[in-house]
Write an enzyme that holds these catalytic residues in place. Sequence first.
Site, PDB file in Angstrom:
ATOM      1  N   SER A   6       1.325  -1.403   0.284  1.00 33.64           N
ATOM      2  CA  SER A   6       0.457  -0.054   0.144  1.00 33.64           C
ATOM      3  C   SER A   6       0.826   1.289  -0.222  1.00 33.64           C
ATOM      4  O   SER A   6       1.786   1.493   1.115  1.00 33.64           O
ATOM      5  CB  SER A   6      -0.524   0.221   1.094  1.00 33.64           C
ATOM      6  OG  SER A   6      -1.629   1.407   1.736  1.00 33.64           O
ATOM      7  N   ASN A  78      -7.711   5.126   1.779  1.00 31.52           N
ATOM      8  CA  ASN A  78      -9.529   4.580   1.704  1.00 31.52           C
ATOM      9  C   ASN A  78      -8.382   3.062   1.764  1.00 31.52           C
ATOM     10  O   ASN A  78      -9.044   2.229   2.746  1.00 31.52           O
ATOM     11  CB  ASN A  78      -9.660   4.066   0.189  1.00 31.52           C
ATOM     12  CG  ASN A  78     -10.415   5.939   0.492  1.00 31.52           C
ATOM     13  OD1 ASN A  78     -11.032   5.746   2.147  1.00 31.52           O
ATOM     14  ND2 ASN A  78     -11.475   6.051  -1.053  1.00 31.52           N
ATOM     15  N   GLU A  79      -7.651   3.072   1.086  1.00 24.52           N
ATOM     16  CA  GLU A  79      -6.558   1.480   1.297  1.00 24.52           C
ATOM     17  C   GLU A  79      -6.568   0.883   2.452  1.00 24.52           C
ATOM     18  O   GLU A  79      -6.805  -0.665   2.926  1.00 24.52           O
ATOM     19  CB  GLU A  79      -5.854   1.413   0.311  1.00 24.52           C
ATOM     20  CG  GLU A  79      -5.428   0.640  -0.830  1.00 24.52           C
ATOM     21  CD  GLU A  79      -3.773   0.961  -1.583  1.00 24.52           C
ATOM     22  OE1 GLU A  79      -4.486   1.036  -2.751  1.00 24.52           O
ATOM     23  OE2 GLU A  79      -3.358   0.957  -0.666  1.00 24.52           O
ATOM     24  N   MET A  80      -6.007   1.323   3.733  1.00 21.57           N
ATOM     25  CA  MET A  80      -5.611   1.521   4.444  1.00 21.57           C
ATOM     26  C   MET A  80      -6.068   1.066   5.569  1.00 21.57           C
ATOM     27  O   MET A  80      -6.235   0.156   6.589  1.00 21.57           O
ATOM     28  CB  MET A  80      -5.229   2.703   5.767  1.00 21.57           C
ATOM     29  CG  MET A  80      -4.604   3.232   6.737  1.00 21.57           C
ATOM     30  SD  MET A  80      -3.859   4.704   7.711  1.00 21.57           S
ATOM     31  CE  MET A  80      -2.025   4.259   6.907  1.00 21.57           C
TER      32      MET A  80
END
Length: 126
Positions: A6, A78-80
């Site tokens: 990420s 958002n990924e986190m």
Amino acid sequence: MKIFISHSSKNADYGKALVEFLTSIGVAHNNITFTSDSAYGIPSGANIFDWLKGKISEKPFVIYLLSPEYFSSVACLNEMGAAWVIENQHISIFTPDFDIDGSNFRNSVLDPREMGFRLNDRDRIT
């Protein structure tokens, strides 16, 4: 083991170095997700968010490549959050210019007490 890196696309060079390192120690190409390189990222014609959701749902080990640019990116945050909800195992690796005492990191879903390391820390990365 599947690995998801990420990162901010603005830090693609750091991510590419991580991919090279991982493949050099035997991690198979198809077990790495790194969206800044089409060989490791989103296939042509795929819906970006559905594809990422599927990858994160596979519960890969997540490498958070944290930088000032990471915390300026809604997509990265958002990924986190998505990986946090799934409770993926993870590690934080910091770019050399990242402020680990900054409020962005301290107030994120990542636990700042978990041991991470700087990308340029040769002992820790190996």
